[in-house]
Design a protein around this motif. Structure first.
Motif, short mmCIF file in Angstrom:
data_model
loop_
_atom_site.label_atom_id
_atom_site.label_comp_id
_atom_site.label_asym_id
_atom_site.label_seq_id
_atom_site.Cartn_x
_atom_site.Cartn_y
_atom_site.Cartn_z
N ASN A 173 0.86 -1.18 0.00
CA ASN A 173 0.00 0.00 0.00
C ASN A 173 0.89 1.23 0.00
O ASN A 173 1.60 1.49 0.98
CB ASN A 173 -0.91 0.01 1.23
N PHE A 174 0.87 1.95 -1.11
CA PHE A 174 1.71 3.13 -1.23
C PHE A 174 0.94 4.37 -0.79
O PHE A 174 -0.28 4.46 -0.96
CB PHE A 174 2.17 3.31 -2.68
N LYS A 175 1.66 5.33 -0.24
CA LYS A 175 1.05 6.57 0.20
C LYS A 175 0.97 7.60 -0.93
O LYS A 175 0.39 8.66 -0.76
CB LYS A 175 1.82 7.16 1.38
N ILE A 177 -0.37 9.38 -4.22
CA ILE A 177 -1.71 9.55 -4.76
C ILE A 177 -1.61 10.12 -6.17
O ILE A 177 -0.97 11.14 -6.38
CB ILE A 177 -2.54 10.51 -3.89
N GLN A 192 -0.48 18.31 -0.48
CA GLN A 192 0.33 17.27 0.14
C GLN A 192 -0.01 15.94 -0.50
O GLN A 192 -1.08 15.40 -0.31
CB GLN A 192 0.07 17.21 1.64
N SER A 194 2.51 13.29 -0.66
CA SER A 194 3.46 12.26 -0.31
C SER A 194 3.89 12.41 1.13
O SER A 194 3.98 13.51 1.67
CB SER A 194 4.70 12.35 -1.22
N LEU A 195 4.15 11.30 1.76
CA LEU A 195 4.67 11.29 3.12
C LEU A 195 5.96 12.08 3.23
O LEU A 195 6.27 12.67 4.26
CB LEU A 195 4.91 9.83 3.55
N GLU A 412 9.35 5.15 -1.27
CA GLU A 412 8.27 4.26 -0.87
C GLU A 412 8.51 2.83 -1.35
O GLU A 412 8.23 1.87 -0.63
CB GLU A 412 6.95 4.78 -1.41
N LYS A 416 9.20 -0.95 0.88
CA LYS A 416 8.25 -2.07 0.76
C LYS A 416 8.93 -3.40 0.47
O LYS A 416 8.25 -4.43 0.44
CB LYS A 416 7.24 -1.76 -0.36
#
Length: 425
Positions: A173-175, A177, A192, A194-195, A412, A416
């Protein structure tokens, strides 16, 4: 310290490699590029100057790779001409994407990151991307496709690209969008996405401009004087202006500038109305290729000397007469600059074909963007060595990636993959 080994295919000047190395470093992980490939000799030259390694050439001749955990590729978007003939998917044989799947089959890296043009998302009504997804997932990889805009990652450029990410035997699950960002370079609103890139002060073109670049980037006195005449010496009005012959709006045309011969006010008015009206459906469904008769032109430009005005415009080569119908002659590539970007906004997309014709009015100079400024738009540090030939540097930068975006994607993806899959020093 943990270490990631990666290969860099279709490497260009090394943008994806640079971003991946930055991402690994930010996570306190060492990275090593164990293999790179690029067919263009000019790009290989720049790559070697910056990384001390010369990429090998044609990927189709690669038979063996060193072991690696990540496969990176900015592969070209080739047409899958036989899409839909087999289980609803195209045949990847004969395409450069097939070379990537061949290497995935042989080495099973832990993850991959691919970058491509935005058009891949809808190419062939989505069949091309469906083909890629099908080929990737049947090899045991997850598949995520993100449409990301460089403007949302701290770069003053309205650039949307697709990023494909896959992890072996996982469902991450990537943050990240998907977001197309602003409609145009004048409506940017930072978000915003991205983390790693929280909302902060928006970056504008003014932040990447050089204070005093070489005079060779200045536009010609003739061009500048024509612009001064149009804007009554207020060159601040150049911000955001396009120079294009087949659109209206905030544009300057060749007949406004008198590039092929000075035009009278009547001739300018006729041409401006022509551009506006020929796109109306009242004259047919065609768009930029529409030809109009004198009678059709007279319906929106009444003048007792209409034929004489039309003949004058044909003589000056602003119009072309074809079978008693008139068509504007596009002079877009005759402009020294095709778009003046606004220092207080973000830039249009930097592309290879005309990155050398982006302009700016800055510090009382009308000039083109420099290659270094183009590199900054893409997130390259000033320490990055560009090609010594400006035109080749512009071309390479337009073809390259936005460092900040690839870095965010890579961060990201790296997090993972299983920790025990990494080698240690």
């Amino acid at each position: 310290m943990q270490k990631i080994q990666f290969v860099d295919l279709f490497s260009g000047i090394g943008g994806i490699r640079l971003a991946f190395e930055q991402a690994a470093d930010s996570l306190n992980i060492e990275s090593e590029c164990v293999f790179s490939s690029e067919i263009n000799s000019d790009a290989r030259l720049v790559y070697e100057k910056n990384f001390g390694q010369t990429p090998l050439g044609d990927i189709r001749l690669i038979e063996k790779l060193p072991e690696h955990e990540f496969l990176l590729a900015g592969f070209p978007c080739q047409s899958f001409s036989h899409a839909g003939k087999k289980e609803g998917f195209g045949d990847t044989r004969g395409t450069l994407f097939f070379e990537i799947t061949r290497l995935l089959d042989s080495y099973k890296p832990q993850a991959f990151i691919f970058e491509n043009v935005r058009g891949l998302y809808n190419h062939d009504r989505g069949q091309t991307l469906a083909t890629i997804k099908h080929e990737i997932k049947k090899r045991g990889y997850s598949f995520d496709a993100f449409l990301l805009n460089s403007a949302n990652f701290g770069l003053p450029q309205n650039r949307v690209r697709i990023y494909l990410v896959g992890i072996l035997n996982a469902s991450p699950n990537f943050k990240l969008i998907s977001d197309l960002g602003p409609k145009d370079s004048h409506s940017y609103n930072p978000q915003q996405l991205s983390l790693f890139y929280p909302t902060k002060k928006s970056v504008t073109v003014g932040d990447i401009l050089e204070e005093n670049p070489e005079e060779k980037y200045d536009c010609s006195p003739e061009f500048v004087n024509a612009l001064k005449r149009i804007f009554n010496n207020d060159l601040n009005r150049l911000h955001g202006v396009r120079l294009i012959d087949y659109r209206g709006g905030n544009s300057i045309h060749s007949w406004d500038l008198g590039l092929r011969g000075e035009c009278s006010s009547e001739e300018i008015e006729l041409m401006n109305r022509f551009i506006l009206k020929r796109r109306n459906k009242e004259f047919g469904q065609e768009q930029d290729g529409k030809l109009l008769t004198q009678e059709q032109i007279a319906s929106f430009f009444e003048h007792s000397e209409l034929r004489e005005i039309l003949n004058s415009l044909v003589t000056k080569k602003y119009l072309k007469l074809i079978n008693n119908k008139y068509k504007p002659l596009s002079g877009n590539f005759s402009f020294e600059v095709y778009k003046f970007i606004d220092p207080n906004k973000i830039s249009v997309t930097l592309v290879a074909s005309d990155a050398n014709r982006l302009g700016v009015y800055h510090n009382h100079r009308v000039r083109r963007l420099t290659p270094r400024e183009g590199a900054r738009l893409q997130g390259f540090p000033d320490s990055f060595i560009l090609h010594h030939n400006d035109n080749k540097a512009y071309y390479q930068l337009g073809n390259s990636v936005s460092i900040n975006v690839v870095k965010a994607v890579a961060q990201e993806a790296i997090m993972k993959i299983p920790i025990n899959s990494l080698c240690t020093r």
